[in-house]
Design a protein around this motif. Structure first.
Motif: not given
Ligand SMILES: [Zn+2]
Length: 242
Positions: A106, A110, A203, A207
């Protein structure tokens, strides 16, 4: 309404909780560390442990279809759920390898957003791979992108989450480097993920805390899905961490 412990701390792997309901969608708890499928990210798996040692395997996690705010933990098909009634205390524990893969992939997506300054129109993050669809016509190069990700990973950028007000977002459009998803409006505040000096975007997923934790992620495939869509697929350079 399930308290979403994973939103504030993605490193939390287990919690004590109380069963609220058991229905065809799954097992609803009053609080949970399990991330439900959403935002392109797969749901967590793991297990629920009862006080008597009984274990119930959880194969996936979803937002409850009929009860907004509730999180449904989906038991393995052959599970004995007879001991689970509202009020039952359980320990909810997520599968660490799957969670860690989701966090690494994830966060890597980004980094891709920072490397490819085009809108994202599709996203899928699983334990084995991640893929992102960019709305663009230009060709992309696998090796260049893999090297770009490796550079950000090696530079050990801190990854932070914070809440900003809608006013703050409106007043600083430049704050958001890649707006791949329009943030939900009307709640007054928006959760953003900031990779210091690299990327900032709304978001809700899980993470890592620093880009160095992403490790060796490589671009395994680039596909031209349509005239205006380039799909980038990510994989781990080593076998999935166990
Ligand atoms: Zn994210």
């Amino acid at each position: 309404m399930t308290e979403e412990l994973f939103r504030e701390d993605a490193t939390l792997l287990s919690c004590e909780a109380t069963v609220v309901a058991v229905d065809e969608t799954g097992i609803v708890l009053d609080r949970s560390v399990f991330y439900p499928l959403g935002g392109g990210q797969a749901g967590d798996a793991g297990e629920l442990l009862l006080a008597d040692g009984h274990r119930i395997a959880i194969t996936d996690t979803r937002k409850h279809k009929e009860r907004p705010g509730d999180i449904a933990h989906m038991p393995a098909p052959d599970s004995d759920l007879s001991a689970l009634v509202p009020g039952t205390r359980v320990t909810a524990r997520v599968d660490e390898a799957r969670r860690q893969a989701h966090r690494r992939f994830h966060t890597a997506t980004h980094l891709l957003c920072a490397l490819i300054p085009h809108p994202v129109d599709g996203c899928s993050i699983t334990q084995g791979y991640a893929r992102l669809d960019f709305h663009m016509a230009e060709p992309l190069d696998k090796e260049t992108l893999t090297a770009g990700i490796a550079r950000y990973v090696a530079a050990a950028h801190p990854v932070r989450q914070r809440w900003i007000s809608e006013d703050e977002l409106d007043a600083n459009p430049g704050l958001v480097r890649s707006m791949s998803v329009q943030p939900p409006r009307g709640l007054g505040r928006i959760r953003v993920i900031e990779i210091e000096g690299v990327d900032l975007q709304p978001c809700g997923g899980t993470h890592v805390g620093n880009t160095v934790e992403i490790g060796r992620v490589v671009v395994t495939k680039i596909e031209k899905k349509s005239a205006m869509t380039r799909r980038v697929v990510l994989g781990f350079a080593e076998p999935a961490a166990g």
